[in-house]
Each structure stands twice: as structure tokens, then as C-alpha cells.
Design an enzyme around this catalytic site. Structure first.
Site, short mmCIF file in Angstrom:
data_model
loop_
_atom_site.label_atom_id
_atom_site.label_comp_id
_atom_site.label_asym_id
_atom_site.label_seq_id
_atom_site.Cartn_x
_atom_site.Cartn_y
_atom_site.Cartn_z
N ASP A 62 0.82 -1.21 0.00
CA ASP A 62 0.00 0.00 0.00
C ASP A 62 0.85 1.26 0.00
OD1 ASP A 62 0.94 -0.29 2.65
OD2 ASP A 62 -0.99 -1.04 3.35
N ASN A 127 -8.09 -3.26 14.37
CA ASN A 127 -9.41 -3.67 13.89
C ASN A 127 -9.32 -4.83 12.89
OD1 ASN A 127 -8.39 -2.42 11.63
ND2 ASN A 127 -9.99 -0.85 11.48
N HIS A 129 -7.47 -5.08 10.24
CA HIS A 129 -7.22 -4.80 8.82
C HIS A 129 -5.88 -5.39 8.39
CE1 HIS A 129 -5.22 -0.74 9.96
NE2 HIS A 129 -4.27 -1.47 9.43
N GLU A 134 -9.88 -2.20 5.32
CA GLU A 134 -10.59 -1.98 6.58
C GLU A 134 -11.80 -2.92 6.69
OE1 GLU A 134 -9.30 -0.12 8.76
OE2 GLU A 134 -8.22 1.54 7.81
#
Length: 232
Positions: A62, A127, A129, A134
């Protein structure tokens, strides 16, 4: 999924290094790389090793949108500092955070099609990810533009002068792209990752827990310290 519980992130980096070395002995060519604090101990092991990556290809997960590769908080800059300056690869591929959206997504998907990943390194968010995928991201996703959650922006603000400077969007390899890797090494250190690790390993496979899809992969090594493994 094979789980290796280590004492701390330093030992975790050594375990991950051993898996990279073994993969190279089996002629692994393309390495999917991650950024952030989690893989730093692995990259230190790689920098200090005698491994030669000059005939290898690196493909990164990313990149932030809106900052260029020379920006000190870009992931391109991070990779240069953490690995590439000392261990040059034959080719390195990272999304271009300044490129037009549609063209860049198409370009990066083509990069991934042309360079099937042998070993993918992953961290995991609080979370759950993976990459910047996400909760709620489709398991079928390929490279896409991501609106970063407040939680992710909050976690990344320590790298910037202020929260306002943290990019709000990123390009990310999609979950389907990650799952296409032949082998995945996922690393997690610290008690703040314990919930995400527990849901990844024991919870239902759901798009609300992106990393849970790793239960479906044929070759996953999870390297966690005692704190991150505390709820398993």
C-alpha cells in the site's frame, strides 16, 4: 494456519527471517512487503544478513494518496530506509500516491498479475485490517482506493506533525490479491493486537474482520508475541 508464539518483536523478527531464508532456498522470487512498525525487526535482520535480493522482486501492499515517494512519511521512503538502500532488489513496486486514481489502480493490478507473490509479509491493525483493507472490504477486492478509518488515522498520527497531516486515503492491494500469495507470514506484537488476533484465528470468517479470511489460506505462518497471543 501455523502459530508461533515468541518472546518479543526482536525474536519475532528472527523467526520471520528464518521463514524468508527458507523460502529463498526454495527459489522464492517475488516478495510482498509491508510497512509500519511491525516488520521493522524483520527488516533489520534482512539488512544485517548475507541474503542477496539482487535477482528478486518486491511488491508493496500500500501507499498513502497525496504524498510522493520523497516524502519522509511515504511508504516508498520507509522501504528505502528500512530495506532497499542496504538490500537492493532487481525490481521494486509500490503504488504511486500522486498518480491519477483509475490509471494507478489498473497499473498496480497489472503489476500483481505479472508478478505472482511467493511470500507475503503482513502486519495487522487493531481492527484486524490487513494492508489498508478496513472492516467491510470485500474478500474479492483487488487494488483499490481506501478511505482510512478514524482508528487507522489515529494510529498513524504519531508519524506526522499533527493528525491533520495524516493522509485520509491510500491505495491498497486488495484482499483477493493478498490471498493469491503462495505463502503468508503475518506478524503481531503487543497487547493492543490481542483482540484482532483472537478474532482472526478463532472467530467466524467475516468481512467485518478482514484478517479472518486467512483461515482459508493454505499456507499461513502467524508470528505473535505473548501479549498479542494472550487471548488465544
Amino acid at each position: 494456519m501455523k502459530i508461533e508464539v515468541v518472546k518479543d518483536k526482536v525474536e519475532g523478527g528472527k523467526f520471520a527471517f528464518d521463514h524468508i531464508k527458507k523460502a529463498m532456498e526454495k527459489n522464492a522470487l517475488v516478495f510482498g512487503l509491508a510497512t509500519g512498525s511491525t516488520p521493522e525487526t524483520l527488516y533489520k535482520e534482512l539488512r544485517e544478513s548475507e541474503l542477496d535480493f539482487s535477482d528478486k522482486i518486491a511488491v508493496n501492499l500500500d501507499e498513502y494518496i497525496g504524498i510522493g515517494s520523497e516524502h519522509p512519511q511515504s511508504y516508498a521512503y520507509f522501504m528505502q530506509e528500512q530495506l532497499f538502500n542496504e538490500k537492493p532488489f532487481k525490481e521494486t513496486h509500490i503504488p504511486d500516491g500522486l498518480a491519477p486514481e483509475e490509471a494507478e489502480i489498473e497499473r498496480y493490478n497489472t503489476v500483481l498479475e505479472n508478478n505472482p507473490i511467493d511470500v507475503q509479509i503482513l502486519g495487522i491493525g487493531t481492527n484486524a485490517h490487513i494492508g489498508f483493507n478496513e472492516p467491510g472490504t470485500s474478500f474479492d477486492s483487488t487494488t483499490h482506493k481506501v478511505a482510512l478509518t478514524d482508528e487507522t488515522i489515529e494510529a498513524n498520527k504519531r508519524y506526522f506533525e499533527s493528525k491533520d497531516e495524516v493522509p485520509k486515503y491510500a491505495y491498497s492491494m486488495g484482499i483477493a490479491s493478498i490471498m493469491a500469495a503462495k505463502k503468508i507470514i503475518i506478524m503481531a506484537f503487543g497487547s493492543n493486537k490481542a483482540d484482532a488476533i483472537e478474532k482472526t484465528v478463532n472467530g467466524p470468517v467475516t468481512e467485518e474482520v478482514p484478517a479472518s479470511i486467512l483461515q482459508k489460506h493454505q499456507d499461513v505462518i502467524m508470528i505473535v508475541d505473548e501479549e498479542a497471543a494472550s487471548k488465544l
